[in-house]
Write a protein that holds these residues in place. Structure first.
Motif, PDB file in Angstrom:
ATOM      1  N   ALA A  22     -66.851  25.972  -5.558  1.00 14.61           N
ATOM      2  CA  ALA A  22     -66.805  27.427  -5.428  1.00 14.61           C
ATOM      3  C   ALA A  22     -67.764  27.898  -4.335  1.00 14.61           C
ATOM      4  O   ALA A  22     -67.419  28.759  -3.510  1.00 14.61           O
ATOM      5  CB  ALA A  22     -67.150  28.076  -6.766  1.00 14.61           C
ATOM      6  N   ILE A  23     -68.962  27.324  -4.301  1.00 18.57           N
ATOM      7  CA  ILE A  23     -69.945  27.713  -3.286  1.00 18.57           C
ATOM      8  C   ILE A  23     -69.500  27.254  -1.899  1.00 18.57           C
ATOM      9  O   ILE A  23     -69.537  28.016  -0.919  1.00 18.57           O
ATOM     10  CB  ILE A  23     -71.323  27.123  -3.630  1.00 18.57           C
ATOM     11  CG1 ILE A  23     -71.885  27.767  -4.896  1.00 18.57           C
ATOM     12  CG2 ILE A  23     -72.297  27.297  -2.462  1.00 18.57           C
ATOM     13  CD1 ILE A  23     -73.135  27.092  -5.427  1.00 18.57           C
ATOM     14  N   LEU A  24     -69.067  26.001  -1.792  1.00 14.90           N
ATOM     15  CA  LEU A  24     -68.736  25.443  -0.485  1.00 14.90           C
ATOM     16  C   LEU A  24     -67.501  26.095   0.128  1.00 14.90           C
ATOM     17  O   LEU A  24     -67.400  26.205   1.363  1.00 14.90           O
ATOM     18  CB  LEU A  24     -68.523  23.934  -0.605  1.00 14.90           C
ATOM     19  CG  LEU A  24     -69.767  23.121  -0.966  1.00 14.90           C
ATOM     20  CD1 LEU A  24     -69.402  21.655  -1.199  1.00 14.90           C
ATOM     21  CD2 LEU A  24     -70.836  23.244   0.123  1.00 14.90           C
ATOM     22  N   LEU A  25     -66.554  26.521  -0.700  1.00 14.42           N
ATOM     23  CA  LEU A  25     -65.329  27.118  -0.185  1.00 14.42           C
ATOM     24  C   LEU A  25     -65.356  28.645  -0.200  1.00 14.42           C
ATOM     25  O   LEU A  25     -64.449  29.288   0.342  1.00 14.42           O
ATOM     26  CB  LEU A  25     -64.131  26.623  -1.009  1.00 14.42           C
ATOM     27  CG  LEU A  25     -63.860  25.116  -0.905  1.00 14.42           C
ATOM     28  CD1 LEU A  25     -62.816  24.700  -1.933  1.00 14.42           C
ATOM     29  CD2 LEU A  25     -63.415  24.735   0.496  1.00 14.42           C
ATOM     30  N   GLY A  26     -66.377  29.214  -0.826  1.00 14.00           N
ATOM     31  CA  GLY A  26     -66.502  30.667  -0.848  1.00 14.00           C
ATOM     32  C   GLY A  26     -65.444  31.353  -1.678  1.00 14.00           C
ATOM     33  O   GLY A  26     -64.949  32.430  -1.312  1.00 14.00           O
ATOM     34  N   VAL A  27     -65.080  30.748  -2.816  1.00 11.26           N
ATOM     35  CA  VAL A  27     -64.036  31.322  -3.675  1.00 11.26           C
ATOM     36  C   VAL A  27     -64.493  31.305  -5.129  1.00 11.26           C
ATOM     37  O   VAL A  27     -65.434  30.594  -5.491  1.00 11.26           O
ATOM     38  CB  VAL A  27     -62.714  30.527  -3.554  1.00 11.26           C
ATOM     39  CG1 VAL A  27     -62.142  30.632  -2.145  1.00 11.26           C
ATOM     40  CG2 VAL A  27     -62.913  29.059  -3.956  1.00 11.26           C
ATOM     41  N   GLN A  28     -63.812  32.078  -5.950  1.00 13.36           N
ATOM     42  CA  GLN A  28     -64.013  32.020  -7.388  1.00 13.36           C
ATOM     43  C   GLN A  28     -63.192  30.846  -7.927  1.00 13.36           C
ATOM     44  O   GLN A  28     -61.990  30.755  -7.676  1.00 13.36           O
ATOM     45  CB  GLN A  28     -63.560  33.322  -8.044  1.00 13.36           C
ATOM     46  CG  GLN A  28     -64.391  34.534  -7.656  1.00 13.36           C
ATOM     47  CD  GLN A  28     -65.813  34.456  -8.186  1.00 13.36           C
ATOM     48  OE1 GLN A  28     -66.042  33.999  -9.310  1.00 13.36           O
ATOM     49  NE2 GLN A  28     -66.775  34.891  -7.384  1.00 13.36           N
ATOM     50  N   LEU A  29     -63.830  29.959  -8.673  1.00 11.42           N
ATOM     51  CA  LEU A  29     -63.146  28.760  -9.155  1.00 11.42           C
ATOM     52  C   LEU A  29     -63.689  28.391 -10.527  1.00 11.42           C
ATOM     53  O   LEU A  29     -64.901  28.196 -10.699  1.00 11.42           O
ATOM     54  CB  LEU A  29     -63.372  27.599  -8.168  1.00 11.42           C
ATOM     55  CG  LEU A  29     -62.739  26.247  -8.518  1.00 11.42           C
ATOM     56  CD1 LEU A  29     -61.228  26.374  -8.592  1.00 11.42           C
ATOM     57  CD2 LEU A  29     -63.140  25.202  -7.486  1.00 11.42           C
ATOM     58  N   GLY A  30     -62.798  28.307 -11.502  1.00 16.51           N
ATOM     59  CA  GLY A  30     -63.211  27.946 -12.854  1.00 16.51           C
ATOM     60  C   GLY A  30     -62.262  26.935 -13.458  1.00 16.51           C
ATOM     61  O   GLY A  30     -61.255  26.550 -12.856  1.00 16.51           O
ATOM     62  N   GLU A  31     -62.558  26.518 -14.680  1.00 23.58           N
ATOM     63  CA  GLU A  31     -61.733  25.499 -15.337  1.00 23.58           C
ATOM     64  C   GLU A  31     -60.297  25.960 -15.542  1.00 23.58           C
ATOM     65  O   GLU A  31     -59.370  25.140 -15.568  1.00 23.58           O
ATOM     66  CB  GLU A  31     -62.370  25.112 -16.675  1.00 23.58           C
ATOM     67  CG  GLU A  31     -63.660  24.316 -16.520  1.00 23.58           C
ATOM     68  CD  GLU A  31     -64.118  23.682 -17.825  1.00 23.58           C
ATOM     69  OE1 GLU A  31     -63.248  23.235 -18.602  1.00 23.58           O
ATOM     70  OE2 GLU A  31     -65.341  23.636 -18.071  1.00 23.58           O
ATOM     71  N   ALA A  32     -60.087  27.267 -15.644  1.00 23.28           N
ATOM     72  CA  ALA A  32     -58.735  27.779 -15.838  1.00 23.28           C
ATOM     73  C   ALA A  32     -57.857  27.531 -14.612  1.00 23.28           C
ATOM     74  O   ALA A  32     -56.618  27.531 -14.711  1.00 23.28           O
ATOM     75  CB  ALA A  32     -58.779  29.277 -16.142  1.00 23.28           C
ATOM     76  N   ASP A  33     -58.481  27.328 -13.466  1.00 20.91           N
ATOM     77  CA  ASP A  33     -57.726  27.083 -12.229  1.00 20.91           C
ATOM     78  C   ASP A  33     -57.376  25.612 -12.044  1.00 20.91           C
ATOM     79  O   ASP A  33     -56.616  25.266 -11.133  1.00 20.91           O
ATOM     80  CB  ASP A  33     -58.548  27.539 -11.013  1.00 20.91           C
ATOM     81  CG  ASP A  33     -58.910  29.003 -11.078  1.00 20.91           C
ATOM     82  OD1 ASP A  33     -57.986  29.819 -11.248  1.00 20.91           O
ATOM     83  OD2 ASP A  33     -60.118  29.325 -10.977  1.00 20.91           O
ATOM     84  N   VAL A  34     -57.921  24.745 -12.894  1.00 20.69           N
ATOM     85  CA  VAL A  34     -57.757  23.302 -12.714  1.00 20.69           C
ATOM     86  C   VAL A  34     -56.474  22.820 -13.379  1.00 20.69           C
ATOM     87  O   VAL A  34     -56.264  23.011 -14.580  1.00 20.69           O
ATOM     88  CB  VAL A  34     -58.975  22.545 -13.297  1.00 20.69           C
ATOM     89  CG1 VAL A  34     -58.759  21.033 -13.174  1.00 20.69           C
ATOM     90  CG2 VAL A  34     -60.247  22.960 -12.571  1.00 20.69           C
ATOM     91  N   LEU A  35     -55.617  22.182 -12.577  1.00 18.05           N
ATOM     92  CA  LEU A  35     -54.375  21.598 -13.084  1.00 18.05           C
ATOM     93  C   LEU A  35     -54.569  20.147 -13.522  1.00 18.05           C
ATOM     94  O   LEU A  35     -53.848  19.637 -14.369  1.00 18.05           O
ATOM     95  CB  LEU A  35     -53.283  21.663 -12.006  1.00 18.05           C
ATOM     96  CG  LEU A  35     -52.923  23.065 -11.505  1.00 18.05           C
ATOM     97  CD1 LEU A  35     -51.963  22.967 -10.319  1.00 18.05           C
ATOM     98  CD2 LEU A  35     -52.291  23.884 -12.628  1.00 18.05           C
ATOM     99  N   GLY A  36     -55.524  19.471 -12.905  1.00 18.63           N
ATOM    100  CA  GLY A  36     -55.827  18.086 -13.240  1.00 18.63           C
ATOM    101  C   GLY A  36     -57.099  17.659 -12.531  1.00 18.63           C
ATOM    102  O   GLY A  36     -57.485  18.244 -11.514  1.00 18.63           O
TER     103      GLY A  36
END
Length: 482
Positions: free
Chosen positions: A406-420
């Motif tokens: 999330a920090i390196l790409l500058g986006v909001q990213l959480g476990e809900a976004d993970v497909l695998g």
């Protein structure tokens, strides 16, 4: 009787049934890329070849499936500084592909993200006055780096063992070392440039320094001498397809590939014959190739090659790779190009690098589809804290990977976004080319030279990377096994 014992005894019986003059026998220890390439060379030269591997073929070049995608679990590209891998891939019918032209980035801390210079080698900029180089340096750091272009070369940098860190620091300054070279070298070797032999990490760099008169010009000359195009390439479907193709090729040539075979002892007779012990079974051979890591190779050969034990190389660094397949359309624009290297002083990120694999490789982006992205984070950096994280359990690494991405790409990213997701650990993956490494290798070569029916191959002897391993293995076996 175990399946392994069955296979070994069946192999021994088939060899006894073979007319002795029909083909000389060879045994290869290790089925990483070096071992598989060596086995193929021997088969092409007319040897009856057996390959013994404790685990599975491929070593650090392997695959895993995440969210239905077959992905590289180890090496995902090769350097194009020579054509060895490309030629081998062509012989095996594999398609070479090139990464997207987007640059890699550097993360030096909160709000400090800049594209990396594209010129030069091992992070050394080909011209410290370039805009990309200046953007990652303070005014003082940029001015200090520019002095490299006008300062005479210090004689002490050209004599005796010199670390890559010292070479860069003396010529270009501390900021170039910290912001460019250390992130690249840490990403590739998981080691501090101050501890690595400059000649081993960047062969020819000091000779070019003497010839060109500055380190940046030397780096630019080495880069320009490489084949045109990208400095790296890959294979459609991933580098793991190289292993699959090599295994299929060996099977077609009648090579015996035996997995789950842990070699316990190697013995050499006065007449040059070899005896390889696996449990209670002994396999005899007229030629031996050792394609294990350095410490294991020295351990196996210490009795057969007196003096070798004293030159045992250091264990390689351990690396943990966290692969995430995420559903995040915000990443369709590849906000950090093909990936991000992390400066060791960055206080907000533990990973040493992130590869945006689906942005780097067009074939993978096509396979994944819009909005679906493959990210791979690498852990095993230089500090004790980072080392502890690399050894943490999978769930801890997943959480750390999400936070870092999330920090390196500058986006909001959480476990809900993970497909695998998956965690792959490579223990002792990267040979340590510490100061004096080239001298040790020369001494090892001197001890091995009087044993013509023995070849020792692999990254610890020839250098990290498939380009070095494939070219040197083919050259070694093609010449010495005749």
């Amino acid at each position: 009787m175990s399946r392994l014992a069955d296979r070994l005894q069946s192999l021994a019986a088939s060899r006894k049934a073979t007319v002795p003059s029909q083909a000389p026998s060879a045994v290869v220890l290790g089925a990483g890329v070096a071992g598989l390439v060596a086995a193929r060379e021997l088969a092409l030269l007319g040897y009856e070849v057996s390959v013994l591997e404790a685990g599975e073929p491929g070593g650090r070049v392997s695959a895993h499936v995440v969210d239905g995608l077959s992905l590289d679990a180890g090496a995902e590209s090769f350097a194009t500084r020579n054509d060895a891998v490309a030629r081998l891939a062509g012989e095996l019918g594999l398609e070479i592909v090139y990464p997207a032209p987007s640059p890699a980035w550097l993360h030096a801390g909160p709000g400090r993200d800049v594209p990396l210079p594209r010129s030069g080698v091992v992070g050394i900029p080909g011209d410290p006055r370039e805009a990309d180089a200046i953007a990652a340096l303070s005014a003082e750091g940029a001015a200090r780096a520019a002095l490299d272009l006008e300062t005479p070369v210090q004689p002490e940098l050209l004599e005796g063992p010199v670390s890559l860190g010292e070479l860069v620091r003396v010529r270009l300054g501390q900021e170039v070392l910290e912001n460019f070279v250390t992130p690249v070298v840490s990403g590739v070797h998981s080691a501090d440039p101050e501890a690595l032999d400059a000649d081993a990490i960047a062969p020819g760099l000091r000779a070019a320094l003497e010839r060109e008169g500055s380190l940046s010009a030397a780096a630019a000359s080495l880069r320009s001498a490489a084949p045109a195009g990208s400095a790296v390439a890959g294979l459609r479907g991933g580098m793991n397809t190289l292993v699959n193709a090599l295994v299929a090729d060996l099977e077609a040539r009648g090579v015996h590939l035996i997995t789950g075979a842990e070699v316990e002892h190697v013995e050499r007779e006065e007449n040059g014959a070899w005896h390889v012990s696996v449990g209670s079974d002994v396999l005899d051979a007229e030629r031996l190739v050792v394609a294990t890591d350095g410490p294991r190779a020295v351990e196996l050969l210490s009795e057969a090659v007196p003096g070798l034990a004293a030159l045992r190389p250091e264990e390689g660094a351990a690396v943990s790779l966290v692969t995430l397949v995420v559903d995040l359309p915000d990443l369709d624009v590849a906000p950090r190009g093909t990936g991000v290297l992390v400066a060791p002083g960055a206080p907000d990120v533990v990973a040493k690098a992130l590869t945006h694999a689906s942005a780097k490789w067009p074939w993978l982006a096509e396979l994944a589809g819009p909005g679906r992205h493959v990210l791979r984070l690498s852990y095993g950096r230089l500090t004790d804290e980072a080392a502890r994280v690399a050894d943490a359990d999978d769930e801890t690494l997943l959480k750390q990977g999400l936070a870092d991405a999330a920090i390196l790409l500058g986006v909001q990213l959480g476990e809900a976004d993970v497909l695998g997701w998956d965690v792959v650990r490579h223990h002792g993956a990267l040979p340590m080319a510490t100061l004096g490494h080239r001298d040790r290798l020369q001494a090892i070569s001197g001890l091995l030279a009087p044993v013509p029916e023995l070849d020792v191959v692999g990254a610890w002897r020839y250098g990290t990377g498939l380009a070095a391993v494939v070219s040197s293995t083919r050259q070694s076996l093609g010449l010495s096994a005749r």
